[in-house]
Write a protein that holds these residues in place. Structure first.
Motif, short mmCIF file in Angstrom:
data_model
loop_
_atom_site.label_atom_id
_atom_site.label_comp_id
_atom_site.label_asym_id
_atom_site.label_seq_id
_atom_site.Cartn_x
_atom_site.Cartn_y
_atom_site.Cartn_z
N THR A 166 16.45 16.18 -6.32
CA THR A 166 16.84 16.34 -8.04
C THR A 166 16.09 15.84 -9.08
N SER A 167 15.21 15.42 -8.83
CA SER A 167 13.85 15.33 -9.79
C SER A 167 13.95 16.68 -10.62
N PRO A 168 13.65 16.58 -11.87
CA PRO A 168 13.87 17.30 -12.52
C PRO A 168 12.72 18.11 -12.13
N HIS A 169 11.51 17.33 -11.79
CA HIS A 169 9.97 18.39 -11.69
C HIS A 169 10.05 19.36 -10.53
N ALA A 170 10.84 18.65 -9.49
CA ALA A 170 10.82 19.28 -8.33
C ALA A 170 12.10 20.30 -8.64
N ILE A 171 12.90 20.10 -9.65
CA ILE A 171 13.87 21.96 -9.52
C ILE A 171 12.65 22.21 -9.85
N THR B 102 0.81 -1.05 -0.21
CA THR B 102 0.17 0.07 -0.24
C THR B 102 0.66 1.21 -0.04
N TYR B 103 1.90 0.97 0.80
CA TYR B 103 2.93 2.48 0.58
C TYR B 103 2.97 3.26 -0.01
N MET B 104 3.20 4.36 -0.06
CA MET B 104 3.30 5.58 -1.34
C MET B 104 5.09 5.52 -1.50
N ASN B 105 4.88 5.54 -3.03
CA ASN B 105 6.37 6.08 -3.83
C ASN B 105 6.67 7.03 -3.46
N PRO B 106 8.43 7.39 -2.74
CA PRO B 106 8.70 8.23 -2.32
C PRO B 106 9.02 9.38 -3.54
N ASN B 107 8.26 9.67 -4.34
CA ASN B 107 8.23 10.46 -4.95
C ASN B 107 7.15 11.26 -5.40
N LEU B 108 7.14 12.27 -6.69
CA LEU B 108 6.06 12.41 -6.81
C LEU B 108 5.57 13.03 -8.33
N ILE C 13 8.43 0.85 13.35
CA ILE C 13 7.86 2.21 12.19
C ILE C 13 8.76 3.12 12.08
N ASP C 14 9.33 3.87 13.40
CA ASP C 14 10.18 5.54 13.07
C ASP C 14 11.61 5.69 11.77
N SER C 15 12.63 3.73 12.19
CA SER C 15 13.31 3.64 11.26
C SER C 15 13.20 3.92 9.67
N GLY C 16 11.68 2.83 9.61
CA GLY C 16 11.12 3.32 8.00
C GLY C 16 10.38 4.09 7.34
N LEU C 17 10.57 5.40 8.31
CA LEU C 17 9.44 6.63 7.54
C LEU C 17 10.62 7.40 7.44
N VAL C 18 12.22 7.47 8.48
CA VAL C 18 13.29 7.87 8.17
C VAL C 18 13.65 6.95 6.77
N ALA C 19 13.96 6.03 6.43
CA ALA C 19 14.44 5.99 4.60
C ALA C 19 13.30 6.05 4.06
N TRP C 20 12.53 5.76 3.98
CA TRP C 20 11.36 7.06 3.25
C TRP C 20 11.61 8.59 3.04
N ALA C 21 11.98 9.10 4.12
CA ALA C 21 11.30 10.46 3.96
C ALA C 21 13.09 10.70 2.97
N SER C 22 14.34 9.61 3.51
CA SER C 22 15.67 10.41 2.62
C SER C 22 15.47 10.73 1.18
N SER C 23 14.54 9.08 0.94
CA SER C 23 14.52 9.06 -0.07
C SER C 23 13.56 10.25 -1.30
N TYR C 24 12.75 10.45 -0.75
CA TYR C 24 12.01 11.06 -1.09
C TYR C 24 13.19 12.34 -1.27
N ILE C 25 13.58 12.99 0.06
CA ILE C 25 13.68 13.93 -0.19
C ILE C 25 15.66 13.96 -1.29
N GLY C 26 15.94 12.55 -1.63
CA GLY C 26 16.73 12.84 -2.75
C GLY C 26 16.37 13.26 -3.62
N TRP C 27 14.91 12.00 -3.98
CA TRP C 27 13.61 12.33 -4.72
C TRP C 27 13.99 14.10 -5.41
N LEU C 28 13.39 15.14 -4.18
CA LEU C 28 13.06 16.44 -3.94
C LEU C 28 14.26 17.39 -4.74
#
Length: 136
Positions: A108-113, A37-43, A91-106
């Motif tokens: 470097t992504s052409p959309h975010a930039i 069910t999880y949301m991929n760490p990108n938009l 739960i905490d470490s899983g959310l940290v991992a997700w947030a780290s991936s999202y920040i990486g996308w945010l």
């Protein structure tokens, strides 16, 4: 979901019932951690425009759709600081991992930039800043 996470956290602070942080942990697990069910760490597909002459990806403005992470991060910081029952290391470490991936996308992504270069980018600043507080 972000409002529910924040308000259940605040209810836990006020009332002290362990049901509130358990609710939060369940929602975080469903939205960010559970493999089915999880949301991929990108938009990449946020605000997608369908049709034959489109790129198949969302618009840059779709990055704004996750500005609600500010509420989630603040709630998590409160749950952590209060050693909330039901808020586990997994739960905490899983959310940290997700947030780290999202920040990486945010960052470097052409959309975010592209969105960061737009005049409305001020609304983007809190999400990665608070996300960094979550992962540090």
């Amino acid at each position: 979901m972000a409002d529910a996470v924040l308000y259940n956290t605040l209810a836990w602070v006020i009332k002290g019932s362990p049901n509130y942080p358990a609710n939060v942990a369940s929602w975080i697990n469903t939205w960010f951690l559970a493999s089915d069910t999880y949301m991929n760490p990108n938009l990449n597909y946020a605000q997608i425009v369908r049709g034959p002459k489109t790129s198949g990806f969302g618009r840059a403005a779709g990055v704004l759709d996750l500005r609600c992470m500010v509420k989630i991060v603040n709630a998590v910081l409160v749950l952590r600081a209060g050693n909330a029952p039901g808020w586990t290391n997994a739960i905490d470490s899983g959310l940290v991992a997700w947030a780290s991936s999202y920040i990486g996308w945010l960052t470097t992504s052409p959309h975010a930039i592209a969105e960061a270069a737009a005049t409305k980018c001020v609304t983007l600043i809190p999400s990665p800043v608070l996300g960094r507080r979550l992962v540090s």
